[in-house]
Design a protein around this motif. Structure first.
Motif, PDB file in Angstrom:
ATOM      1  N   SER A 159      -0.146   5.206   3.277  1.00 16.69           N
ATOM      2  CA  SER A 159      -0.497   4.247   2.228  1.00 16.69           C
ATOM      3  C   SER A 159      -1.994   4.007   2.149  1.00 16.69           C
ATOM      4  O   SER A 159      -2.718   4.227   3.122  1.00 16.69           O
ATOM      5  N   ARG A 184       1.627   2.569   7.098  1.00 15.33           N
ATOM      6  CA  ARG A 184       1.407   1.476   6.168  1.00 15.33           C
ATOM      7  C   ARG A 184      -0.043   1.015   6.140  1.00 15.33           C
ATOM      8  O   ARG A 184      -0.790   1.216   7.104  1.00 15.33           O
ATOM      9  N   SER A 185      -0.366   0.316   5.064  1.00 11.96           N
ATOM     10  CA  SER A 185      -1.675  -0.284   4.915  1.00 11.96           C
ATOM     11  C   SER A 185      -2.015  -1.108   6.161  1.00 11.96           C
ATOM     12  O   SER A 185      -1.203  -1.904   6.606  1.00 11.96           O
ATOM     13  N   GLY A 186      -3.207  -0.913   6.711  1.00 15.24           N
ATOM     14  CA  GLY A 186      -3.609  -1.695   7.878  1.00 15.24           C
ATOM     15  C   GLY A 186      -3.271  -1.022   9.201  1.00 15.24           C
ATOM     16  O   GLY A 186      -3.720  -1.467  10.242  1.00 15.24           O
TER      17      GLY A 186
END
Lengths: 240, 269
Positions: free
Chosen positions: A162, A143-145
């Motif tokens: 992502s 995921r993002s981050g």
């Protein structure tokens, strides 16, 4: 205690610890622009290839005007290693840069001689379980981050990555889903590392410090299954 | 043991509180003892959307600090006996939510409730991470636009690494996607991300699609969870969401723009 006695004591020990001053070239960064760094470094090394080959080097960040995280450490370190030098430490960085440097196994050197900096507390739950030297397999979407690092091996992701997620590997990176984030293979300078993905929508791809951002990736291969590798220091994106 | 559901999104204004109210009411109306907690300390809204703002005496923070018991602070809903609201404090800040304190309150509630719905504040700061830490299920509320999708993705990353289940290496939190404020007309014109686009980016199970509707604003002004409005398409969509959450196989509705009939076409309906 006599000199003779101390000599006997030291000769029976397997080693002794001493401080000694060694002259190490320092790369003092003024501008975090990776393109300009790459160009200048290439020129410098061409001038004296023997001097730089396997030479230890310290990265000094204290003169950077924009004292933020714009120095992409993994890129810079990969680049330096890919050019045959051995980055050993960092000085004058901010906590964020120091953290990135630690992740890449660089020493944090203190500017004021002798006193080491207080080490930042290790983060409670590091997202990456890769502390041992092996390949890393991830089956859930990245995921993002999120940041993942395959230390000493390949990183294999069987789901999507992502945008805003970062993948690092000392070896190759394989993504069996869409690659929308950043992928940095060969971060320790392995110029033979490659990136493979089923669908190229990456924000950035890099091999040993040579990189392309999504704007500079040819639209021809956008969204395709591709591999990314280096030919003579040039990053090639090729459909597979 | 109660199942704890966090309603989260990262971004503000996507419909978390509306969703929390609707889902809590929906679960309770199916006969489940349900509590809904407002984690937005300092910016409380849930009491308004639930229509109980004039009955708030004690709040979540009072219970954590021991100034009130859980029973004193829980407000029973007037429309549904199985539904309770635990309002947020408007005067404290989010630091008042300690992990230990929240854990204790949730443990105590877990003994008597079937479901605990946690309405998370926006952002990825303390209040939001507290709301998700103890979750068993997460409903990620997303609008069909790129910034909302990216924020949801970030939230999912945090859910996967900073929850109790993640830290104890237990079975991960079950994650569901809820698409809200969906306008099929705009999707058809290519102005808005479609269901498939969002699902492809987030790779999540789709719990439901709530169409954009003026009834939602109306409902929150009146303090009546939208799920109680059976004539509204948004209300019906939330009813479907409850069925799907409880494991029933219900087809998705409201994904296409309504076809205009003869009168609609004549009068530009």
């Amino acid at each position: 205690m006599s000199d003779a006695a101390s000599e006997t004591a030291s000769s029976s020990d397997p080693f002794e610890l001493k401080s000694s001053a060694i002259t190490v070239p320092v790369l003092k960064l003024f501008d975090p622009d990776m393109d300009r760094i790459t160009d200048l470094l290439t020129t410098k090394i061409e001038q004296a290839p023997d001097f730089f080959h396997n030479a230890p080097i310290v990265i000094d960040l204290s003169a950077l005007k924009t004292n933020d995280a714009t120095v992409d450490f993994a890129l810079l370190v990969g680049l330096i290693r890919g050019m045959g030098m051995i980055p050993v430490g960092v000085q004058g960085g901010n906590p964020l840069q120091n953290e990135a440097a630690e992740m890449l196994e660089l020493a944090i050197l203190s500017n004021s001689a002798g006193r080491p900096r207080p080490r930042p507390k290790p983060r409670a739950a590091a997202p990456s379980p890769a502390t041992e030297e092996h390949s890393l397999l991830v089956t859930r979407p990245v995921r993002s981050g999120q940041r993942l690092y395959a230390r000493g091996g390949d990183l294999v992701v069987t789901a999507a990555v992502s945008s805003g997620a970062e993948l690092f590997a000392d070896g190759n990176i394989h993504v069996y889903g869409a690659l929308r984030g950043r992928a940095l293979a060969g971060v320790k300078g392995d110029t033979s590392a490659r990136i493979f993905c089923r669908k190229l929508n990456a924000e950035l791809v890099s091999i040993a410090g040579r990189y392309k951002v999504s704007d500079s990736i040819s639209r021809e291969h956008w969204g395709d299954a591709v591999q990314v590798y280096l030919i003579e220091n040039r990053l090639v994106v090729e459909p597979i | 043991m109660a199942r704890t559901i966090v309603i989260t999104s990262g971004k503000g204004g996507v419909g978390k509180t509306t969703t929390s109210a609707a889902i809590a009411m929906g679960l309770a109306r199916r006969g489940n003892r349900t509590a809904v907690i407002d984690f937005d300390v300092g910016l409380r809204n849930l009491d308004l959307v639930m229509g109980c703002e004039r009955r708030v005496v004690y709040d979540f923070v009072n219970v954590i600090t021991g100034e009130a018991t859980l029973n004193q602070a829980l407000i029973r809903d007037k429309r549904c006996d199985d539904l309770y609201v635990l309002p947020a404090s408007q005067t404290r800040d989010k630091e008042a939510l300690t992990q230990e304190g929240v854990g204790k309150v949730l443990d105590e509630m877990g003994k008597t409730f079937d479901y605990i719905v946690c309405d998370s504040p926006a952002g990825i700061e303390h209040g939001a991470t507290m709301a998700m830490y103890f979750a068993d299920d997460a409903i990620v509320v997303t609008n069909p636009e790129v910034s909302s999708v990216r924020d949801s993705d970030r939230m999912l990353g945090i859910l996967a690494s900073k929850s109790r289940r993640a830290e104890n290496a237990e079975e991960p939190i079950r994650e569901y996607l809820l698409l809200t404020r969906y306008l099929p007309e705009r999707v058809e014109r290519g102005e808005m991300l479609g269901v498939d686009d969002v699902q492809e980016i987030l790779s999540l199970d789709l719990l439901g699609v709530i169409p954009e509707s003026p009834d939602v604003l109306d409902a929150s002004n009146k303090g009546e969870p939208i799920i109680l409005n059976e004539r509204s398409d948004a209300g019906q969509a939330y009813t479907d969401v409850i069925s799907r959450y409880l494991g029933e196989d219900v087809p998705h509705r409201f994904l296409e723009a309504p076809k205009k009939g003869l009168f609609g076409r004549l009068f530009g309906g």
